[in-house]
Design a protein around this motif. Sequence first.
Motif, mmCIF file in Angstrom:
data_model
loop_
_atom_site.group_PDB
_atom_site.id
_atom_site.type_symbol
_atom_site.label_atom_id
_atom_site.label_comp_id
_atom_site.label_asym_id
_atom_site.label_seq_id
_atom_site.Cartn_x
_atom_site.Cartn_y
_atom_site.Cartn_z
ATOM 1 N N ALA A 99 0.743 -1.208 -0.055
ATOM 2 C CA ALA A 99 -0.036 -0.079 0.097
ATOM 3 C C ALA A 99 0.760 1.203 -0.079
ATOM 4 C CB ALA A 99 -1.024 -0.133 1.242
ATOM 5 N N GLY A 100 0.185 2.315 -0.378
ATOM 6 C CA GLY A 100 1.140 3.721 -0.858
ATOM 7 C C GLY A 100 1.354 3.748 -1.957
ATOM 8 N N GLY A 101 2.637 4.563 -2.093
ATOM 9 C CA GLY A 101 3.294 5.099 -3.301
ATOM 10 C C GLY A 101 2.559 6.024 -4.119
ATOM 11 N N LEU A 102 3.357 6.527 -5.076
ATOM 12 C CA LEU A 102 2.755 7.828 -5.634
ATOM 13 C C LEU A 102 2.236 7.371 -6.797
ATOM 14 C CD1 LEU A 102 6.146 10.050 -5.498
ATOM 15 C CD2 LEU A 102 3.984 10.076 -4.260
ATOM 16 N N THR A 103 2.347 6.508 -7.632
ATOM 17 C CA THR A 103 1.622 5.685 -8.612
ATOM 18 C C THR A 103 1.196 4.257 -8.391
ATOM 19 O OG1 THR A 103 3.311 4.640 -9.966
ATOM 20 C CG2 THR A 103 3.094 7.277 -10.244
ATOM 21 N N ILE A 104 0.285 3.951 -9.268
ATOM 22 C CA ILE A 104 0.062 2.667 -9.062
ATOM 23 C C ILE A 104 0.910 1.396 -9.330
ATOM 24 C CG2 ILE A 104 -2.576 2.968 -9.425
ATOM 25 C CD1 ILE A 104 -2.162 1.410 -12.053
ATOM 26 N N ALA A 105 2.130 1.884 -10.032
ATOM 27 C CA ALA A 105 3.139 1.054 -10.361
ATOM 28 C C ALA A 105 4.108 0.994 -9.374
ATOM 29 C CB ALA A 105 3.561 0.984 -11.751
ATOM 30 N N THR A 106 4.474 2.065 -8.467
ATOM 31 C CA THR A 106 5.260 2.499 -7.702
ATOM 32 C C THR A 106 4.918 1.807 -6.148
ATOM 33 O OG1 THR A 106 5.696 4.384 -8.576
ATOM 34 C CG2 THR A 106 6.728 4.225 -6.504
ATOM 35 N N PRO A 107 6.052 1.048 -5.771
ATOM 36 C CA PRO A 107 5.565 0.210 -4.473
ATOM 37 C C PRO A 107 5.645 1.454 -3.340
ATOM 38 C CG PRO A 107 7.314 -0.861 -5.510
ATOM 39 C CD PRO A 107 7.153 0.345 -6.286
ATOM 40 N N GLY A 108 4.565 1.062 -2.432
ATOM 41 C CA GLY A 108 4.620 1.977 -1.363
ATOM 42 C C GLY A 108 5.207 1.563 -0.007
ATOM 43 N N ASP A 109 5.223 2.024 0.875
ATOM 44 C CA ASP A 109 6.004 1.886 2.037
ATOM 45 C C ASP A 109 5.652 0.553 2.941
ATOM 46 O OD1 ASP A 109 6.778 5.283 2.606
ATOM 47 O OD2 ASP A 109 7.718 3.699 1.575
ATOM 48 N N TYR A 110 4.158 0.247 2.582
ATOM 49 C CA TYR A 110 3.549 -0.842 3.634
ATOM 50 C C TYR A 110 3.322 -2.039 2.955
ATOM 51 C CZ TYR A 110 2.279 3.718 5.870
ATOM 52 O OH TYR A 110 2.640 4.942 6.503
ATOM 53 N N TRP A 111 3.964 -2.838 3.805
ATOM 54 C CA TRP A 111 3.859 -4.509 3.144
ATOM 55 C C TRP A 111 3.295 -5.354 4.288
ATOM 56 C CZ3 TRP A 111 5.856 -5.795 -1.586
ATOM 57 C CH2 TRP A 111 6.420 -4.783 -2.333
ATOM 58 N N GLY A 112 2.432 -6.452 3.631
ATOM 59 C CA GLY A 112 1.916 -7.422 4.476
ATOM 60 C C GLY A 112 3.031 -8.515 4.518
ATOM 61 N N GLN A 113 2.765 -9.725 5.456
ATOM 62 C CA GLN A 113 3.606 -10.637 5.751
ATOM 63 C C GLN A 113 3.916 -11.714 4.700
ATOM 64 O OE1 GLN A 113 0.724 -10.709 6.871
ATOM 65 N NE2 GLN A 113 -0.090 -12.610 6.470
ATOM 66 N N GLY A 114 2.807 -11.784 3.890
ATOM 67 C CA GLY A 114 2.833 -12.726 2.496
ATOM 68 C C GLY A 114 1.985 -13.822 2.875
ATOM 69 N N THR A 115 1.219 -14.431 1.757
ATOM 70 C CA THR A 115 0.855 -15.506 1.898
ATOM 71 C C THR A 115 1.177 -16.556 0.734
ATOM 72 O OG1 THR A 115 -1.268 -16.676 2.194
ATOM 73 C CG2 THR A 115 -1.304 -14.757 0.612
ATOM 74 N N GLN A 116 1.298 -17.925 0.893
ATOM 75 C CA GLN A 116 2.096 -18.842 0.286
ATOM 76 C C GLN A 116 0.805 -19.273 -0.776
ATOM 77 O OE1 GLN A 116 5.329 -19.879 -0.307
ATOM 78 N NE2 GLN A 116 4.211 -20.926 -2.115
ATOM 79 N N VAL A 117 1.373 -19.274 -2.087
ATOM 80 C CA VAL A 117 0.137 -20.099 -3.035
ATOM 81 C C VAL A 117 0.869 -21.034 -3.786
ATOM 82 C CG1 VAL A 117 -0.864 -19.517 -5.118
ATOM 83 C CG2 VAL A 117 -1.228 -17.879 -3.361
ATOM 84 N N THR A 118 0.577 -22.037 -3.653
ATOM 85 C CA THR A 118 1.183 -23.245 -4.325
ATOM 86 C C THR A 118 0.356 -23.981 -5.393
ATOM 87 O OG1 THR A 118 2.612 -23.615 -2.573
ATOM 88 C CG2 THR A 118 2.544 -25.443 -4.079
ATOM 89 N N VAL A 119 0.879 -23.893 -6.796
ATOM 90 C CA VAL A 119 -0.107 -24.474 -7.639
ATOM 91 C C VAL A 119 0.633 -26.012 -8.349
ATOM 92 C CG1 VAL A 119 -1.188 -24.359 -9.861
ATOM 93 C CG2 VAL A 119 -0.875 -22.463 -8.263
ATOM 94 N N SER A 120 0.075 -26.999 -7.980
ATOM 95 C CA SER A 120 0.583 -28.469 -8.366
ATOM 96 C C SER A 120 0.143 -28.613 -9.715
ATOM 97 C CB SER A 120 0.175 -29.399 -7.575
ATOM 98 O OG SER A 120 -1.240 -29.440 -7.312
ATOM 99 N N SER A 121 0.898 -29.287 -10.587
ATOM 100 C CA SER A 121 0.831 -29.794 -11.891
ATOM 101 C C SER A 121 0.010 -31.182 -12.091
ATOM 102 C CB SER A 121 2.142 -29.753 -12.885
ATOM 103 O OG SER A 121 2.716 -30.543 -12.070
#
Length: 121
Positions: A99-121
């Motif tokens: 979240a944050g940032g000056l444009t939608i493509a510019t990373p803001g200063d706020y981050w979550g802790q992350g969530t794992q996504v695993t896709v099996s073939s």
Amino acid sequence: QVQLVESGGGLVQAGGSLRLSCACSGRTFSTTNRMRWFRQAAGKERELVAAISVSGGIIYYTDSVKGRFTISRDNAKNTMYLQMNSLKPEDTAIYYCNAGGLTIATPGDYWGQGTQVTVSS
């Protein structure tokens, strides 16, 4: 201060779907401005997956997810979403809310802790 908490990750077979959520607290959501989903696969750099403006009127997707992923936000619920359909093994990564940032493509200063996504073939 903004706190971001992701949820919704997991293990899914190729072709399946997952819906990620990013709950925002600690500050009025509307002032958090632009929101994004990044992902980082093992051994690779973190990449921008999708981004959305405050109103939701401006949206960006990286080419590899266009037509499969949908980013949205509910400002009343202080939550952002990423609907992921037709998942592929190459979508396997830790997904981060930003979240944050000056444009939608510019990373803001706020981050979550992350969530794992695993896709099996």
